[in-house]
Design a protein around this motif. Structure first.
Motif, PDB file in Angstrom:
ATOM      1  N   SER A 298       0.827  -1.200   0.000  1.00  0.00           N
ATOM      2  CA  SER A 298       0.000   0.000   0.000  1.00  0.00           C
ATOM      3  C   SER A 298       0.863   1.253   0.000  1.00  0.00           C
ATOM      4  O   SER A 298       0.582   2.222  -0.719  1.00  0.00           O
ATOM      5  N   ALA A 299       1.948   1.226   0.809  1.00  0.00           N
ATOM      6  CA  ALA A 299       2.840   2.382   0.853  1.00  0.00           C
ATOM      7  C   ALA A 299       3.542   2.581  -0.485  1.00  0.00           C
ATOM      8  O   ALA A 299       3.729   3.721  -0.938  1.00  0.00           O
TER       9      ALA A 299
ATOM     10  N   ASP B 220       2.342   1.693  -3.445  1.00  0.00           N
ATOM     11  CA  ASP B 220       1.343   2.245  -4.361  1.00  0.00           C
ATOM     12  C   ASP B 220       1.125   3.731  -4.094  1.00  0.00           C
ATOM     13  O   ASP B 220       1.010   4.533  -5.036  1.00  0.00           O
ATOM     14  N   GLU B 221       1.054   4.087  -2.820  1.00  0.00           N
ATOM     15  CA  GLU B 221       0.863   5.495  -2.474  1.00  0.00           C
ATOM     16  C   GLU B 221       2.059   6.330  -2.912  1.00  0.00           C
ATOM     17  O   GLU B 221       1.901   7.455  -3.422  1.00  0.00           O
ATOM     18  N   ASN B 222       3.255   5.776  -2.712  1.00  0.00           N
ATOM     19  CA  ASN B 222       4.461   6.493  -3.130  1.00  0.00           C
ATOM     20  C   ASN B 222       4.473   6.704  -4.644  1.00  0.00           C
ATOM     21  O   ASN B 222       4.812   7.795  -5.132  1.00  0.00           O
TER      22      ASN B 222
ATOM     23  N   ALA C 194       1.857   6.791  -6.581  1.00  0.00           N
ATOM     24  CA  ALA C 194       0.814   7.759  -6.916  1.00  0.00           C
ATOM     25  C   ALA C 194       1.283   9.184  -6.636  1.00  0.00           C
ATOM     26  O   ALA C 194       1.028  10.110  -7.427  1.00  0.00           O
ATOM     27  N   LEU C 195       1.981   9.357  -5.503  1.00  0.00           N
ATOM     28  CA  LEU C 195       2.504  10.689  -5.181  1.00  0.00           C
ATOM     29  C   LEU C 195       3.552  11.129  -6.198  1.00  0.00           C
ATOM     30  O   LEU C 195       3.609  12.313  -6.569  1.00  0.00           O
TER      31      LEU C 195
END
Length: 257
Positions: A92-93, A95-97, A99-100
C-alpha cells in the motif's frame, strides 16, 4: 534270637532316618525356592514401579512438549499474520508512493516543466558499502514518467568529487572507477534503466559529492543533472539505507544546441 531282631530294627531305623533327611531336604529346598520366588517377585515389582514412574515422567514431558508445540504454532500463526499485514502495508505504501510521484510529476510539468527532460527523471541513486573497507556498490535509476512511453536513448555521466588529505579538490569518473565500458554508460529504455557497479575509493581521497548527468538524445540533446552528498547517501534511516535527495543542484535541463 535277640541278635537277629536287632539287625532289622537298625535297618528300619536307618531307612527312617533317610526318609527324614530326604523330607528335611525337600522342605528346605521348598523353603529356599519359596524365598527365592518371593525375592524375584519383589525385584520384578520394584522394576515395574520404576517403569511406571518413567512412564508417568514421559507422559508429563509429552504433555509439556505438546503445550510448547501448541504455543509455537500459535506464535508462528501470529507472526505469519503480522508478516502478511506488513507486506500489505508495504504494498500500500509503495502504491501510495508511486501515486505521489505521478502527482508530483504532473504538477511539475505544469508549475516547473524545467524539472524534467522529455519525460525522463533521475529517480534515485543508492550507495552501499561492501564488506571490504573502501569498496562500495552504487545503483542509479533513471525513469521515464510519460504515460505514452516511447523508446528513449541517452547517456549517463557520474563524477565523484572530494578532496585529498592535503585539502586539494579532486574529481573522478565513477564509471572508470567501476570499470564500466563506454557502451555501459549509454542506455536505451522505454520505462526505466538501471546502472550499477562496484568501485574502490582512490587512496588518500575523501569523498564529498556525487554528480549525475543524464543526456537525453534527440533534437535538443537535453541534459538532467542531480547531485548527492556522500554522507547523506550512507546515512541509515529507520533501519534501512536512505536514498539521498538532491542537495546542491536540481534536475535542470540544458539545451546543447
Amino acid at each position: 534270637m535277640k541278635a537277629s531282631r536287632k539287625i532289622p530294627d537298625l535297618a528300619t531305623l536307618t531307612r527312617r532316618m533317610q526318609w527324614v533327611v530326604i523330607a528335611g531336604t525337600l522342605a528346605i529346598g521348598a523353603l529356599v525356592g519359596y524365598l527365592a520366588g518371593n525375592w524375584h517377585v519383589f525385584v520384578l515389582q520394584d522394576q515395574v514401579a520404576q517403569l511406571e514412574t518413567q512412564v508417568d515422567s514421559l507422559y508429563e514431558r509429552a504433555e509439556v512438549f505438546d503445550y510448547q508445540q501448541h504455543m509455537a504454532s500459535v506464535e508462528l500463526g501470529i507472526e505469519k499474520a503480522a508478516t502478511q499485514s506488513l507486506q500489505q502495508e508495504l504494498l500500500s505504501a509503495q502504491d501510495e508512493n508511486f501515486a505521489l510521484r505521478r502527482e508530483l510529476t504532473f504538477y511539475q510539468k505544469i508549475m516547473a516543466p524545467e524539472m524534467e527532460a522529455s519525460g525522463v527523471v533521475i529517480d534515485s541513486f543508492e550507495l552501499q558499502p561492501n564488506r571490504t573497507e573502501g569498496h562500495y556498490h552504487f545503483r542509479l535509476a533513471v525513469v521515464q514518467m510519460e504515460r505514452q512511453r516511447s523508446l528513449t536513448k541517452g547517456r549517463v555521466s557520474i563524477r565523484l568529487s572530494g578532496r585529498s588529505e592535503a585539502g586539494d579538490a579532486q574529481s573522478f569518473d565513477l564509471h572508470a572507477l567501476a570499470n564500466l565500458t563506454d557502451s555501459e554508460q549509454q542506455f536505451s529504455m522505454r520505462y526505466f534503466t538501471v546502472q550499477a557497479g562496484d568501485f574502490v575509493l582512490p587512496e588518500n581521497f575523501l569523498p564529498e559529492r556525487i554528480d549525475v548527468e543524464v543526456t537525453v538524445s534527440g533534437g535538443s540533446n537535453q541534459q538532467l543533472s542531480k547531485s548527492f552528498y556522500w554522507n547523506q547517501l550512507l546515512k541509515p534511516a529507520e533501519g534501512a539505507r536512505e536514498l539521498s535527495p538532491p542537495v546542491s543542484e536540481d534536475e535542470l535541463p540544458v539545451d546543447n544546441t
